[in-house]
Each structure stands twice: as structure tokens, then as C-alpha cells.
Motif scaffolding. Structure first.
Motif, mmCIF file in Angstrom:
data_model
loop_
_atom_site.group_PDB
_atom_site.id
_atom_site.type_symbol
_atom_site.label_atom_id
_atom_site.label_comp_id
_atom_site.label_asym_id
_atom_site.label_seq_id
_atom_site.Cartn_x
_atom_site.Cartn_y
_atom_site.Cartn_z
ATOM 1 N N THR A 1 -38.213 2.109 18.250
ATOM 2 C CA THR A 1 -38.180 2.322 19.704
ATOM 3 C C THR A 1 -38.608 1.096 20.512
ATOM 4 N N GLY A 2 -39.367 0.175 19.892
ATOM 5 C CA GLY A 2 -39.954 -0.923 20.668
ATOM 6 C C GLY A 2 -41.262 -0.482 21.315
ATOM 7 N N ALA B 1 -39.404 11.276 22.295
ATOM 8 C CA ALA B 1 -38.597 12.445 22.669
ATOM 9 C C ALA B 1 -37.133 12.087 22.919
ATOM 10 N N THR B 2 -36.883 10.845 23.339
ATOM 11 C CA THR B 2 -35.498 10.464 23.661
ATOM 12 C C THR B 2 -34.878 9.547 22.598
ATOM 13 N N ALA B 3 -35.597 9.336 21.504
ATOM 14 C CA ALA B 3 -35.046 8.462 20.447
ATOM 15 C C ALA B 3 -33.729 9.041 19.922
ATOM 16 N N PHE B 4 -33.631 10.374 19.912
ATOM 17 C CA PHE B 4 -32.400 11.065 19.494
ATOM 18 C C PHE B 4 -32.104 12.145 20.520
ATOM 19 N N ASP B 5 -30.851 12.550 20.588
ATOM 20 C CA ASP B 5 -30.503 13.662 21.474
ATOM 21 C C ASP B 5 -30.905 14.965 20.777
ATOM 22 N N LEU C 1 -44.674 3.833 18.653
ATOM 23 C CA LEU C 1 -44.252 4.739 17.572
ATOM 24 C C LEU C 1 -42.741 4.721 17.462
ATOM 25 N N ASP C 2 -42.239 4.771 16.239
ATOM 26 C CA ASP C 2 -40.801 4.869 15.994
ATOM 27 C C ASP C 2 -40.466 6.311 15.618
ATOM 28 N N ALA C 3 -39.186 6.587 15.451
ATOM 29 C CA ALA C 3 -38.792 7.970 15.187
ATOM 30 C C ALA C 3 -37.793 8.044 14.034
ATOM 31 N N VAL C 4 -37.956 9.085 13.230
ATOM 32 C CA VAL C 4 -37.069 9.315 12.085
ATOM 33 C C VAL C 4 -36.604 10.773 12.190
ATOM 34 N N LEU C 5 -35.298 10.976 12.196
ATOM 35 C CA LEU C 5 -34.771 12.344 12.281
ATOM 36 C C LEU C 5 -33.964 12.645 11.028
#
Ligand code: SAM
Length: 343
Positions: A327-328, A167-171, A331-335
Motif C-alpha cells: 500500500t505504501g 480497507a481499499t487495497a481490494f474491492d 500496513l500492506d494487504a493480502v487477500l
């Protein structure tokens, strides 16, 4: 002839024993050993054996194995949970992994027992592991209430543990509404509404799942509401949103199904709207992190992808400005953003 003793191949030796260690953890979890030791002083093997209805000699060996693995502490007074067992292995711990451990024991273990056939045949081994071939991965999980509950608990435990980092990987504060497609129990949705109080979040999942979500809802009185909607993302209308989310969905499906899903999302996305994908992103060599590479051995029809593969895939469906955050966490995030219509 060499005089010196051979150097021990400790990595290989650890891997040779890895299956025993995994199974010891699974069985201790299944027999609720960590639950029985929670909030209690040290207990003797005989008392734990009585609690769990198992043999004293078997219980003692399992407890010693858990102590050897660093999951329990053993003193002359008996056995007690380590801090990490209290936090992650008890079934009601806030970030409990119990659900995923039980899924690993009951579902993944039988599949991996048939890994040799899986590799030879290049397919999932449901028929060998469970005596049936399901046409859809999820129909398989949802055919019985018990298996469905087990699968949802497994998804929930990982989603809850990773939700904050995803949720905080991107603003995401610019978005007003989000729809988590295949959002299951709503673990990520609840985190999103906590972090972005102005965001309205809808969880969209199959009717069998939506009917079962109440068990997993947080109990706090001041929780911002999350909406649940049921449907099939390959067929039914998708709820309107300016941020769509696919968390641990793309890796499950073959290219034809991904084509249907991403085409449908792209069609309802207005320019400037976005798609957030949460997956383990492989490095470009596709050998790291091992967790993702090992998951591939389940031989679902889908696959794990690298950052550049996600970028390429998403661009094919009209998404641009792809950003990737490792993210470490698990799960990682892709926007990425829906392209404006060409001028
Ligand atoms: N997003 C959750 C997470 O990250 O923990 C759950 C991931 S789980 C691997 C995939 C989810 O997709 C399940 O909740 C499943 O029910 C849902 N799903 C599968 N097929 C679907 C379909 N045709 N329409 C809607 N949801 C579907």
C-alpha cells in the motif's frame, strides 16, 4: 597518507544518534509538550516548564532538541508546533501517533535496551525489562488497566492511520459480512463500514479488550454500527462471516498457534469466502522495509513474512487466488479465497 578529509559516513552517524532523537520525541510526547503548544502562539521555555512541572533548563534543552529535529519551530518569540506536530503528535489529533509513541517509550524501549541479551538468547526480554516472564504476549499487556489502555491506544493509532489503505487495497463490496479477528478497538471496522455501507462488521477480541472499546469509538452521530464480540480465537466459536480479517495478528504467533488459528478460520469459511490479512509484507530478500525487519528484534515467537511466504502459508489452509497489495502505508494487504470443494 591521504591528504583529503575522510568522507563523513552520515548514515552511520545518524544511526549513532538515532536513539537520542527517538528518546527526545518520546519524552516530549510523554510530558505533553505538543499538547501544551497546540492552538497557542509561541511560548517561552519557562512557561512550558511551568505547565508541565519540569525544570526550566531541562525543558529548554528538550525544546531545542525538538526544534533541531524539525518537530517544533523556534523564533525569538518562543516555541510553537510544526504542522506535523499538530497533526500527529498531539494526543487528540485525528491521526495522532501519541498512543504508539508512549507504547514505544514505556514498552519497546526497555525491551530494546536488552537487545544484546535478546539476540544471545533468541527470546523476548520481558523478564529483564519488566521483571517477569509472561506466558502470553497479551496477558502481559492486559494484566493492568493502565497497560491495557496504553497498548490499545498504541494499536488504535496505527490502525486508524492505516485503515483506509487496508480497507481499499481490494474491492470488498461483494462481501456482506466481515469479522475482524483480534480487531481490538474497531478502528479498521469503522473504516470498512464507512467505505462499504452494506457490510456488517463484527470485531472479535479477548473479553478484556472488548470491555474497554467504548473509549475509542468515533463520536459522529451517523456512524454505521459495528458489532463487538468477545472470545478467544484459539478456542471459542468464531462469528459467521464471508470475509475474515487478521490485521497484525499472524506476525505475533509461533507456527503451532498459527496452525490452530488458520485451521479454525478455514473450517468456518465457506468456499468463495475470503480472508484479508493486513501485515507489513517483506520483500523476497526479507530486508525491506526496515521497519518490519527492526520489529522482528522484539523477539516475539512470531515472525514477519514475505509475499511468497504468506501465499504459501495461506495455501496450506485451503486459501487460493492470493493477491498482495503493497500500500505504501504502514500496513500492506493480502487477500485470498477459500477454495471450492474438489469436484
Ligand atoms: N487488529 C488490530 C490492529 O491491526 O491494530 C490489533 C492488532 S494487536 C497486535 C493483536 C490483537 O489480537 C489484540 O487486540 C489482541 O487482544 C488480539 N488477540 C490476542 N490473542 C487473542 C485471542 N486468543 N483471541 C482473540 N483476540 C486475540
Amino acid at each position: 597518507v591521504s591528504e583529503s578529509a575522510p568522507k563523513l559516513p552520515s548514515k552511520i552517524l545518524d544511526l549513532m544518534d538515532g536513539f537520542r532523537a527517538s528518546k527526545a520525541l518520546f519524552v516530549a510526547s510523554k510530558l505533553k509538550i505538543f499538547d501544551n503548544l497546540k492552538d497557542k502562539g509561541p511560548l517561552k521555555a519557562v512557561d512550558i516548564a511551568n505547565e508541565i512541572g519540569a525544570s526550566v533548563c531541562g525543558t529548554e534543552r528538550l525544546l531545542d532538541a525538538c526544534a533541531a529535529l524539525g518537530l517544533l519551530e523556534k523564533t525569538p518569540q518562543g516555541y510553537s508546533n510544526t504542522d506535523s506536530a499538530n497533526a500527529y503528535l498531539t494526543s487528540d489529533g485525528e491521526y495522532s501517533l501519541h498512543g504508539y509513541i508512549i507504547h514505544s517509550n514505556d514498552h519497546l524501549w526497555p525491551l530494546f535496551t536488552n537487545l544484546e541479551s535478546a539476540v544471545k538468547e533468541g527470546s523476548r526480554q520481558n523478564h529483564r525489562a519488566f521483571g517477569k516472564k509472561a506466558d502470553d504476549l497479551f496477558k502481559d499487556y492486559y494484566h493492568s488497566q493502565e497497560v491495557k489502555q496504553r497498548f490499545m491506544a498504541a494499536m488504535h493509532s496505527i490502525a486508524h492511520l492505516t485503515a483506509r489503505d487496508v480497507a481499499t487495497a481490494f474491492d470488498l463490496s461483494r462481501f456482506k459480512s466481515a469479522c475482524d479477528l483480534g480487531g481490538c478497538t474497531g478502528a479498521l471496522a469503522h473504516e470498512l463500514v464507512q467505505i462499504y455501507p452494506n457490510l456488517k462488521v463484527t470485531v472479535f477480541d479477548l473479553p478484556e479488550v472488548i470491555a474497554n472499546t467504548s473509549y475509542f469509538q468515533p463520536s459522529g452521530q451517523h456512524m454505521a454500527p459495528v458489532t463487538f464480540a468477545s472470545g478467544d480465537f484459539f478456542k471459542d466459536n468464531l462469528p459467521e462471516a464471508d470475509l475474515y480479517i487478521l490485521s497484525r495478528v499472524l506476525h505475533d504467533w509461533p507456527d503451532e498457534k498459527i496452525h490452530v488459528l488458520l485451521s479454525r478460520i478455514s473450517a468456518v469459511c465457506k468456499p468463495g469466502s475470503a480472508l484479508l490479512v493486513a501485515e507489513i509484507v517483506l520483500d523476497e530478500k526479507k530486508t525491506y522495509p526496515p521497519r518490519a525487519v527492526l520489529q522482528s528484534l522484539s523477539m516475539t515467537e512470531g515472525k514477519q513474512r514475505s509475499g511468497s511466504e504468506y501465499k504459501q502459508l495461506l495455501e496450506k489452509y485451503g486459501f487460493t487466488n492470493t493477491q498482495i497489495k503493497i500500500t505504501g502505508n504502514l500496513l500492506d494487504a493480502v487477500l485470498c479465497f477459500k477454495k471450492s470443494l474438489s469436484p
